[in-house]
Design a protein around this motif. Structure first.
Motif, mmCIF file in Angstrom:
data_model
loop_
_atom_site.group_PDB
_atom_site.id
_atom_site.type_symbol
_atom_site.label_atom_id
_atom_site.label_comp_id
_atom_site.label_asym_id
_atom_site.label_seq_id
_atom_site.Cartn_x
_atom_site.Cartn_y
_atom_site.Cartn_z
ATOM 1 N N ARG A 40 -11.222 21.369 28.157
ATOM 2 C CA ARG A 40 -11.819 20.493 27.144
ATOM 3 C C ARG A 40 -13.300 20.352 27.401
ATOM 4 O O ARG A 40 -13.773 20.437 28.541
ATOM 5 C CB ARG A 40 -11.153 19.102 27.168
ATOM 6 C CG ARG A 40 -9.731 19.088 26.623
ATOM 7 C CD ARG A 40 -9.702 19.476 25.160
ATOM 8 N NE ARG A 40 -8.355 19.564 24.632
ATOM 9 C CZ ARG A 40 -7.632 20.664 24.569
ATOM 10 N NH1 ARG A 40 -8.140 21.805 25.038
ATOM 11 N NH2 ARG A 40 -6.422 20.661 24.062
ATOM 12 N N ILE A 41 -14.041 20.137 26.327
ATOM 13 C CA ILE A 41 -15.481 19.923 26.432
ATOM 14 C C ILE A 41 -15.788 18.460 26.175
ATOM 15 O O ILE A 41 -14.986 17.721 25.590
ATOM 16 C CB ILE A 41 -16.254 20.808 25.425
ATOM 17 C CG1 ILE A 41 -15.933 20.390 23.982
ATOM 18 C CG2 ILE A 41 -15.952 22.279 25.656
ATOM 19 C CD1 ILE A 41 -16.786 21.087 22.946
ATOM 20 N N LEU A 42 -16.955 18.036 26.628
ATOM 21 C CA LEU A 42 -17.390 16.660 26.437
ATOM 22 C C LEU A 42 -18.018 16.524 25.056
ATOM 23 O O LEU A 42 -19.001 17.199 24.740
ATOM 24 C CB LEU A 42 -18.403 16.268 27.518
ATOM 25 C CG LEU A 42 -18.927 14.834 27.451
ATOM 26 C CD1 LEU A 42 -17.793 13.836 27.679
ATOM 27 C CD2 LEU A 42 -20.038 14.628 28.461
ATOM 28 N N ILE A 43 -17.431 15.682 24.224
ATOM 29 C CA ILE A 43 -17.953 15.470 22.873
ATOM 30 C C ILE A 43 -19.058 14.423 22.950
ATOM 31 O O ILE A 43 -18.819 13.290 23.358
ATOM 32 C CB ILE A 43 -16.847 15.009 21.917
ATOM 33 C CG1 ILE A 43 -15.734 16.075 21.865
ATOM 34 C CG2 ILE A 43 -17.388 14.742 20.525
ATOM 35 C CD1 ILE A 43 -14.556 15.689 21.005
ATOM 36 N N PRO A 44 -20.293 14.768 22.596
ATOM 37 C CA PRO A 44 -21.394 13.797 22.670
ATOM 38 C C PRO A 44 -21.126 12.594 21.762
ATOM 39 O O PRO A 44 -20.515 12.723 20.694
ATOM 40 C CB PRO A 44 -22.611 14.600 22.204
ATOM 41 C CG PRO A 44 -22.228 16.029 22.395
ATOM 42 C CD PRO A 44 -20.750 16.094 22.160
ATOM 43 N N GLU A 45 -21.585 11.432 22.224
ATOM 44 C CA GLU A 45 -21.395 10.228 21.413
ATOM 45 C C GLU A 45 -22.173 10.311 20.108
ATOM 46 O O GLU A 45 -21.719 9.825 19.071
ATOM 47 C CB GLU A 45 -21.837 9.008 22.224
ATOM 48 C CG GLU A 45 -20.974 8.750 23.459
ATOM 49 C CD GLU A 45 -21.428 7.522 24.218
ATOM 50 O OE1 GLU A 45 -22.434 6.897 23.781
ATOM 51 O OE2 GLU A 45 -20.801 7.183 25.234
#
Length: 480
Positions: A256-261
């Motif tokens: 999984r990748i980090l979804i920016p806020e």
């Protein structure tokens, strides 16, 4: 009173569980930001907290360290370094040694009298040491040394270009995953909205305020929304698979990748014009590599010209020999001969030489001059390649700039469309709940809203990627 107490306890426990889950999530995010991707995967295998989502910078760094194509090209750097080292070692004179031994039987030559002896045997031993070097050969060694330096620089630039291309590919795949995640969110929202509406319409049908046809229409729309939801999730899986392939990671299902806020979209990404970007792009490795190609072609011409000059060589050597058939007069009895000792023979038979030789090329079928002409043609070709590269670079930058401006205008139009479509859907939903609109009207309005949000997401990520391309030409590190 007792029921109220039970409800209070329930919500208190729920709040505690939610707060605990939030704290654990923050702990995992802290672990993700404070450790490398490989370390976090190793932690997952050892039973530590699960690997946290990856940022774009972590993906790019990991890919550059583990991509097979990059590792394959880095082997060319090692070859270039070895070639560069060899051009320096060529200045060291070459040294060689030889040792030989043989035995003769029958009619052999007496090394003392230089007369042949019948039915005899003789064993001899010889050894030599020689040294040789080119004193002058048209500066060929010096020119080859300088060319090897340029070749190493060019190979380093080629690997840098490969890393940059990989970074762009990773960025595109990363943004594709973000877009796929947002498509899943949009599709899920439609499914949830239609699910609630079906439940509400079911109650209205039972109360006689809605017809069965209205319910069937909404149920058909819900089935279509569930189909679109599944398709969006499949596309998300494919997007993760593509990204993991670039990262050389097999486990794309749990990756999984980090979804920016937030990813603000502004016109700042196209604030710098294409002309200024083109000037900044001169620092790109492919531009420098094309310039080095012309420099290396100049070196090749000079090396080829060195074949027209005389070659001056220096050589020196030492040698000696031993033969068991050699004898010398006995000091005590000169009339008799004794075996000549090995040590004395090596000393007495020693010989030295030193020589200079000059080789002057007079006629070699014009091969040297034709080599010079051939390398001059290659120099012109490298110059044309440089001009073509600059032309294509200017074209790519201007096209990327035009695409980025168009993508931003599409994003603005899509944002306005979402605003008006959301308001239209809200009004239509109120009418439907009051019975003033049909299920078909409601479905069309909801579909228009979903389509508008999808267009906005597509325009946003398209603009973000195009601005990252412009940042790449400007030499700005890629990040979100």
């Amino acid at each position: 009173m007792k029921r109220k107490t039970i409800v209070t306890v329930f919500f208190t426990l729920t709040a505690l569980l939610l707060s605990g889950g939030k704290a654990e999530g923050q702990q995992q995010e802290t672990l993700a930001r404070s450790s490398s991707p490989t370390a976090r995967y190793a932690a997952e295998e050892t039973g530590l907290p699960a690997a946290a989502p990856w940022t774009l910078q972590e993906c790019i760094r990991y890919a550059q360290e583990n991509n097979i194509e990059i590792q394959r090209q880095e082997l060319s750097i090692e070859d270039a370094e070895l070639a560069r080292k060899q051009t320096r070692l060529n200045y060291i004179p070459s040294v060689s040694a030889s040792v030989g031994s043989g035995t003769s039987f029958g009619r052999v030559l007496d090394p003392t009298t230089y007369e042949f002896r019948e039915n005899s045997s003789n064993t001899d031993l010889s050894a030599s040491l020689s040294l040789g070097t080119e004193v002058f050969a048209g500066m060929r060694k010096y020119l080859q040394l300088k060319k090897s330096d340029l070749a190493l620089q060019d190979m380093l630039l080629q690997v840098d270009k490969a890393r940059n291309d990989l970074s762009l590919n990773i960025t595109a795949a990363y943004l594709d995953v973000l877009f796929a995640e947002e498509k899943v969110t949009i599709a899920s929202q439609r499914t949830r909205t239609l699910t609630l509406q079906v439940e509400q319409t079911q109650m209205l049908v039972e109360s006689g305020r809605k017809t069965m046809g209205d319910l069937l229409q909404l149920q058909a729309d819900l089935a279509d929304a569930q189909f679109q939801d599944i398709e969006a999730k499949n596309n998300r899986t494919l997007a993760y698979f593509t990204l993991c392939q670039l990262l050389e990671i097999d486990d794309y299902e749990t990756f999984r990748i980090l979804i920016p806020e937030s990813m603000p979209v502004s016109r700042d990404g196209v604030a710098v014009g294409p002309g200024e970007i083109y000037e900044m792009a001169q620092e790109l490795p492919q531009v420098k590599s094309a310039g080095l190609a012309m420099d290396m072609a100049d070196r090749d011409i000079s090396i080829a010209k060195s074949g027209l000059y005389p070659t001056l060589s220096l050589s020196a050597g030492y040698g000696s020999s031993f033969s068991n058939g050699r004898q010398k007069p006995d000091i005590n009895n000169p009339a008799t001969y004794i075996q000549y000792p090995f040590k004395d023979q090596i000393r007495d038979n020693a010989s030295y030489h030193i020589s200079l030789s000059l080789s002057i090329p007079i006629f070699n079928s014009l091969s040297a001059r034709n080599n010079v002409k051939s390398y001059r043609i290659a120099r012109h070709r490298a110059e044309y390649d440089y001009m073509i590269m600059q032309k294509n670079l200017n074209k790519e930058i201007r096209q990327a700039y035009i695409d980025a401006v168009g993508a931003y205008e599409q994003y603005e139009a899509a944002a306005k469309n979402v605003t008006t479509t959301e308001e239209a859907f809200r009004m239509l939903e109120e009418k439907y709940n009051l019975g003033a609109a049909s299920p078909v009207d409601y479905s069309i309005a909801l579909y228009n809203l979903v389509n508008a949000r999808s267009q906005l997401a597509q325009a946003k990520y398209s603009y973000l990627f195009k601005t990252k391309i412009l940042d790449f030409y400007r030499g700005i590190p890629i990040m979100l």
